[in-house]
Design an enzyme around this catalytic site. Sequence first.
Site, PDB file in Angstrom:
ATOM      1  N   ASP A 116      22.358  14.874 -10.605  1.00 45.69           N
ATOM      2  CA  ASP A 116      22.258  16.184 -11.252  1.00 45.69           C
ATOM      3  C   ASP A 116      22.689  16.061 -12.711  1.00 45.69           C
ATOM      4  O   ASP A 116      23.877  15.888 -13.001  1.00 45.69           O
ATOM      5  CB  ASP A 116      23.128  17.205 -10.530  1.00 45.69           C
ATOM      6  CG  ASP A 116      22.657  17.483  -9.117  1.00 45.69           C
ATOM      7  OD1 ASP A 116      21.435  17.481  -8.905  1.00 45.69           O
ATOM      8  OD2 ASP A 116      23.511  17.686  -8.235  1.00 45.69           O
ATOM      9  N   GLU A 174      23.284  21.423 -14.048  1.00 40.86           N
ATOM     10  CA  GLU A 174      23.198  22.596 -13.189  1.00 40.86           C
ATOM     11  C   GLU A 174      23.980  23.681 -13.921  1.00 40.86           C
ATOM     12  O   GLU A 174      25.184  23.535 -14.174  1.00 40.86           O
ATOM     13  CB  GLU A 174      23.784  22.307 -11.811  1.00 40.86           C
ATOM     14  CG  GLU A 174      22.955  21.304 -11.033  1.00 40.86           C
ATOM     15  CD  GLU A 174      23.353  21.252  -9.579  1.00 40.86           C
ATOM     16  OE1 GLU A 174      22.643  21.836  -8.747  1.00 40.86           O
ATOM     17  OE2 GLU A 174      24.364  20.599  -9.284  1.00 40.86           O
ATOM     18  N   GLU A 186      20.624  11.626  -5.463  1.00 43.48           N
ATOM     19  CA  GLU A 186      20.373  12.702  -6.417  1.00 43.48           C
ATOM     20  C   GLU A 186      21.328  12.569  -7.599  1.00 43.48           C
ATOM     21  O   GLU A 186      22.536  12.388  -7.417  1.00 43.48           O
ATOM     22  CB  GLU A 186      20.581  14.044  -5.704  1.00 43.48           C
ATOM     23  CG  GLU A 186      20.508  15.281  -6.569  1.00 43.48           C
ATOM     24  CD  GLU A 186      20.756  16.546  -5.762  1.00 43.48           C
ATOM     25  OE1 GLU A 186      20.883  17.620  -6.371  1.00 43.48           O
ATOM     26  OE2 GLU A 186      20.832  16.462  -4.512  1.00 43.48           O
ATOM     27  N   HIS A 219      25.219  12.034  -6.906  1.00 41.18           N
ATOM     28  CA  HIS A 219      25.311  12.113  -5.447  1.00 41.18           C
ATOM     29  C   HIS A 219      24.672  10.859  -4.849  1.00 41.18           C
ATOM     30  O   HIS A 219      23.465  10.846  -4.567  1.00 41.18           O
ATOM     31  CB  HIS A 219      24.545  13.325  -4.908  1.00 41.18           C
ATOM     32  CG  HIS A 219      25.064  14.669  -5.304  1.00 41.18           C
ATOM     33  ND1 HIS A 219      25.983  15.370  -4.546  1.00 41.18           N
ATOM     34  CD2 HIS A 219      24.770  15.456  -6.362  1.00 41.18           C
ATOM     35  CE1 HIS A 219      26.225  16.542  -5.121  1.00 41.18           C
ATOM     36  NE2 HIS A 219      25.506  16.624  -6.223  1.00 41.18           N
TER      37      HIS A 219
END
Length: 361
Positions: free
Chosen positions: A121, A124, A119, A135
């Site tokens: 990101d 956020e 993942e 991640h």
Amino acid sequence: IDLKFVTKGAYSTNYGSRLYVMDSEDTYKMFRLKNREFTFTADVSNLPCGLNGAVYFVEMDQRGDWDGSGNTAGAKYGTGYCDAQCPHDIKFIKGEANSMNWNSTNVPPVGHFGSCCAEMDIWEANSRATAYTPHPCNKPGLTKCEGTECGDNAKGERYLGMCDKDGCDFNSYRMGDTSFYGHGADYKIDSSKPVTVVTQFLTHDGTDTGDLSEVRRFYVQDGAVVENSEATILGPGAGNSITDDFCSKQKSKFGDLNDFAAKGALREMGAALERGMVLVLSLWDDTDVSMLWLDAAYPTNEPARKPGVLRGPCPSDATSEPKYLRSTVPDSHAAFSQIKVGEIGSTYGSGSGRRLAPAYV
């Protein structure tokens, strides 16, 4: 696109929203972002503490794990979700119902298996705090996990799983600049107004096949390019972007286990970006820890003065809990527009005439 928080239907009420970007009726659009930049404009002025308007990439299968037998729905119907938290609330994973030991009283309901994948990101955020975080996972694609491989928090196995659940985050507030991002004119980035977010995925040799070596961030607001804040909490020269060196210094300063390095760090994150990832946009609340990890003091059992604990200015109280948010701010929403991907330096401003024009998503 404008994502809603609470949607009331004739028979039920839905909390949060999530969508995937397609490139045909039956396939997700696959993004390969090494040696590229990704840009969009966000308006999260309407999001209070406890909510998260997110833009991110996950290594889902292009067809949503459609196989013509167990899964005949596929990407057209939004199947195949996974992320680095290895969620157990996915009802169907790789064409099979996640019904074993299904716990319908849990919030949200969960099953025996988890759905893991890398993942990235990009954004956020709410109006009070923001972070971007890679991640990596140590396996490619979607893994239907069970047991230790899922890294379940409740079992004390968070760092024994296949994915780096903590990630290596760059949150300006947490990194020492509490006046960089926030709601109002006193902040360098004013979240009460739309802001263009630029993220560059730089490789060690400047090629599409090189190892990912840096994830760089800056912003454009009111016509001005704003460099990302410096990680002042880490001392002089720590920089303002995510590199393996930054991540090592951050983990050391905050006393955190460097699971990012253990799961392959930026090189492994880059491998997922090279294989191809699906773009997800979502708006959600947090039934686990009320988004304190993004915008408040967290962990709650650590003193706020400890480096790395303060992530934003929000109070660690009931006003960030889903029950409160769903009843008091149901009309919250987040807007995303002007989503573009292109060569480094091509997606914002006037660019260079010699660069290929960016592609709108």
